[in-house]
Write an enzyme that holds these catalytic residues in place. Structure first.
Site, short mmCIF file in Angstrom:
data_model
loop_
_atom_site.label_atom_id
_atom_site.label_comp_id
_atom_site.label_asym_id
_atom_site.label_seq_id
_atom_site.Cartn_x
_atom_site.Cartn_y
_atom_site.Cartn_z
N GLU A 245 0.88 -1.18 0.00
CA GLU A 245 0.00 0.00 0.00
C GLU A 245 0.91 1.22 0.00
OE1 GLU A 245 -3.55 0.81 -0.03
OE2 GLU A 245 -2.39 2.62 -0.45
N GLU B 205 -14.99 -4.69 -1.12
CA GLU B 205 -14.68 -3.97 0.11
C GLU B 205 -15.80 -3.01 0.51
OE1 GLU B 205 -11.11 -1.64 -0.52
OE2 GLU B 205 -11.94 -0.59 -2.23
N GLU C 259 -6.69 0.73 -6.77
CA GLU C 259 -6.71 2.17 -7.10
C GLU C 259 -5.76 2.41 -8.28
OE1 GLU C 259 -5.74 1.25 -3.74
OE2 GLU C 259 -7.88 0.94 -3.47
C1 NOJ Z 1 -7.91 -0.37 -0.75
C2 NOJ Z 1 -7.88 -1.69 -1.43
O1 NOJ Z 1 -8.83 -1.76 -2.45
C3 NOJ Z 1 -8.12 -2.74 -0.37
O2 NOJ Z 1 -8.19 -4.02 -0.96
C4 NOJ Z 1 -7.03 -2.68 0.67
O3 NOJ Z 1 -7.31 -3.59 1.70
C5 NOJ Z 1 -6.93 -1.27 1.27
N1 NOJ Z 1 -6.86 -0.30 0.25
C6 NOJ Z 1 -5.71 -1.11 2.15
O4 NOJ Z 1 -4.54 -1.15 1.37
CA CA Z 2 -10.07 0.16 -3.43
#
Ligand code: NOJ
Ligand code: CA
Length: 677
Positions: A383, A482, A458
């Site tokens: 991330e 999510e 993203e």
């Molecule tokens: C957004 C992502 O789409 C998700 O899968 C992830 O768990 C979170 N960001 C944290 O990185």
């Molecule tokens: Ca996302």
């Protein structure tokens, strides 16, 4: 017939250079689609028809550069034609063999500015649509130029409905689609799906406007003028310029899929055909597959990404997931929150992320060794919170480390409001402007050197680059599962019958299906999953991705062995795929045959309306018997009141039979056809 023989049968027509006319036209191989190019009043225009009927009215083309006026195009100086019919093989995909049958027309335009003095427009015409790109071949090798306008417009003839969301919103591409009269489009992301207003009743045209091979150029949006014209709008640099190039260059392809049904859009392969062949010679290390992970528990707030008493990414928890994966046949375990930097406001402090240092309670070596012994791989997670310079500075070391411990897949993430990514000069960048398009590819290239595949969240939108970089396995780029954990509202049932005809036209999506406990303790419908359990199974077939997650908690799978069996059985790599029925936003039925296999899998979804569809099974091999293992909505199933009701039954069927798909409100069906003889 083998792939080799097919390739030998390839017909390659020799290019012909004709004397330039005032107007140049070309037809697709089956004479279905025609494009005509001409100049008028200083504009270079193209018009497209299908079966002799106009589809796109004459609309402008060309680019404008900094330091120059908008060019007046005065004529066509040359035209070149060729045709090609080849078949190529995907290393993995929704279809193993892809036929690329197109005719090509290149017109050279004369303009009245130095940079537009000579520009080629290359059209590739397929029977189900077209692509065109601009080639500025005459720009000297060391000359830096800046694009300030993409003049391309799309003018569909007649009235259309559109599925779209406002582009450049802070959540990037994570929005619910709205259906409106297409003239109400202000600024839309692509792929943009349009359907002739009477399309439903009469089988009218379906269009999808998008781009292919987005490399070192900003991503294209479409600005509506209120009257049915859509103009290319490119995501700019901070100084307002759109693209920075040096020397000769060609733009990405601007693409239009033209079909008589929604399914025709979904089954088009133009997007892949307009990308370059693989730059990775040996693709044997790139593996599709299914994974589980320390993920949904964080989204449900049962554990945390950051350190502390309920830290999710512990050695012990990772081993628990590895045990689960090994027991049920999953290939990988994704672990998020393993690395330093998650504590506090991680979105604001993305430059604090380390991509090589784990939290002390996460022993990467012990975990990967444990996984190796059980045949399960650790899937890495990076991330970045959009702190791109911080990520790029560590990229090489990070990939080297992951490769050394046997990690072969990394999920990346760019959680940051659209337009607020800061580059190394502190300048703000759009999430899919030229800067991020470059970054996206840079990550794939570095990863490839270390035999690592990427699943970007993203992301920059997909434009078929997986053909050139097959280690770009999947990506997000839409509202995924999510949102069913914490979204307000969560995804309504129609979301997953819009995606196959919009976002999915770009390429695979890491949606993360398979939630068994869709309610997860919530009382409000719009704060939890809005689907039946059968939908969660059907999504594995309907939404194509070479990697699919089984997103729920291990204990929720063990509580639903009936449904879980389908998730264990369904593959993620296919010999062939067919959209059998569908209407954008209403319903879909998809069938796929596993790569190298004889079984078939089917997924069907409806929106909030209960729906009975009769499906002919004529895609099955004739003369063979199959055991249809049917997972359908159970008695009184309803996404609002009874999402967990599932009936599993078995039937012997042949290609002569048909199947009644009886879907509940917010429901669906998943079927495995297991060959018997
Ligand atoms: C957004 C992502 O789409 C998700 O899968 C992830 O768990 C979170 N960001 C944290 O990185
Ligand atoms: Ca996302």
């Amino acid at each position: 017939m083998s792939f080799r023989t097919l390739a030998l049968l390839t017909v390659l027509a020799l290019p012909t250079i004709a004397q330039a006319a005032e107007r140049e036209c070309a037809q697709s191989p089956g004479k279905v689609i025609e494009v005509c190019v001409f100049t008028r009043d200083g504009q270079a225009l193209y018009a497209v028809s299908k079966g002799g009927k106009p589809v796109l009215a004459a609309a402008p083309m060309g680019l404008t550069f900094a330091g120059e006026a908008q060019a007046r195009y005065t004529g066509i100086t040359a035209a070149k034609r060729s045709a090609s019919d080849t078949t190529w093989e995907q290393p993995w995909g929704e279809q193993r063999l892809i036929r690329d049958n197109h005719s090509e027309l290149t017109v050279s335009l004369a303009g009245d500015t130095p940079l537009n003095k000579s520009v080629d427009v290359v059209f590739r015409l397929f029977d189900d649509g077209l692509g065109f790109r601009y080639a500025y071949a005459a720009i000297p090798a060391d000359q830096a130029v800046a694009v300030t306008d993409d003049r391309t417009e799309f003018k569909p003839v007649g009235a259309y409905d559109a599925w779209w969301y406002e582009a450049l919103g802070q959540e990037r591409d994570e929005y619910l689609y709205k259906q409106t009269d297409a003239r109400r489009i202000t600024l839309a992301e692509t792929p943009l799906t349009l359907r002739q207003n009477n399309g439903r009743e009469t089988g009218g045209l379906h269009l999808s406007i998008h781009e292919a091979a987005l490399v070192d150029f900003p991503s294209m949006l479409l600005a509506g003028d209120g009257a049915g014209t859509y103009k290319a709008r490119l995501m700019p640099w901070a100084d307002g310029t759109l693209a920075r190039k040096t020397g000769a260059f060609a733009t990405p392809w601007r693409t239009v899929l033209i079909g008589d049904s929604a399914g025709a859009l979904a089954d088009s392969r133009i997007e892949l055909n307009l990308n370059e062949p693989s730059k990775i010679a040996d693709t044997s290390w790139i593996k599709p597959g299914k994974y589980v992970g320390i993920w949904w528990e964080m989204h449900l707030q049962k554990s945390t990404w950051g350190s502390g008493p309920i830290h999710g990414a512990t050695t012990q928890n990772a081993k628990r997931y590895i045990d689960f994966a090994a027991k049920y046949g999953f290939d990988g375990v994704l672990v998020e929150g393993w690395n330093k930097g998650w504590d506090g406001d991680w979105i604001a402090n993305g430059d604090k992320f380390s991509f090589t240092e784990a939290y002390p309670d996460f022993d990467i070596k012990a975990i990967t060794d444990y996984g190796k012994a059980k045949g399960v791989k650790l899937i890495g997670h990076n991330e970045t919170a959009g702190a791109v310079p911080n990520y790029e500075a560590q990229l090489e070391d990070a990939m080297k480390l992951y490769e050394s411990v046997g990690v072969s897949q990394v999920k990346t993430g760019y959680v940051r409001h659209s337009g607020t990514i800061l580059d190394q000069d502190g300048q703000p960048q759009w999430f899919a402007g030229q800067y991020m398009v470059r970054h996206n590819l840079h990550v794939a290239e570095v990863a490839a050197r270390h035999h690592i595949s990427i699943d970007a969240h993203e992301p920059v939108k997909d434009t078929g680059l997986r053909r050139t970089w097959p280690n770009m396995l999947s990506r997000e780029g839409a509202r995924g599962q999510e949102f069913n954990a914490w979204g307000d509202p969560t995804n309504p049932p129609e979301h997953t019958v819009i995606l196959p005809f919009t976002r999915m036209l770009a390429g695979p999506m890491d949606f993360t299906p398979g939630i068994m406990d869709v309610v997860h303790g919530k009382t409000e419908l719009t704060r939890r999953g809005q689907s039946t359990i059968a939908v969660q199974l059907a999504l594995y077939v309907v939404l194509y991705s070479p990697i699919h997650m089984a997103a729920d908690l291990p204990e929720n799978y063990e509580a639903r062995p009936d449904a879980f069996q389908f998730i264990r059985d369904v593959p993620t790599d296919w010999e062939t795929s067919k959209t059998l029925q569908g209407q954008v936003g209403d319903y879909i039925v998809v069938a796929r045959q596993p790569r190298g296999g004889k079984d078939w899998f089917l997924g069907a979804l409806t929106d909030e309306q209960p729906r009975k569809l009769n499906q002919k099974l004529d895609f099955l091999a004739t003369g063979k018997r199959y055991e249809a293992q049917i997972y359908r909505d159970g008695p009184w199933a309803d996404f609002r009141t009874n999402p967990g009701a599932l009936t599993v039954e078995k039937k012997i069927v042949t290609a002569k039979d048909s199947l009644d798909l009886d879907m509940a409100a917010g429901g669906g069906a998943a079927v495995r056809f297991k060959i018997l003889d």
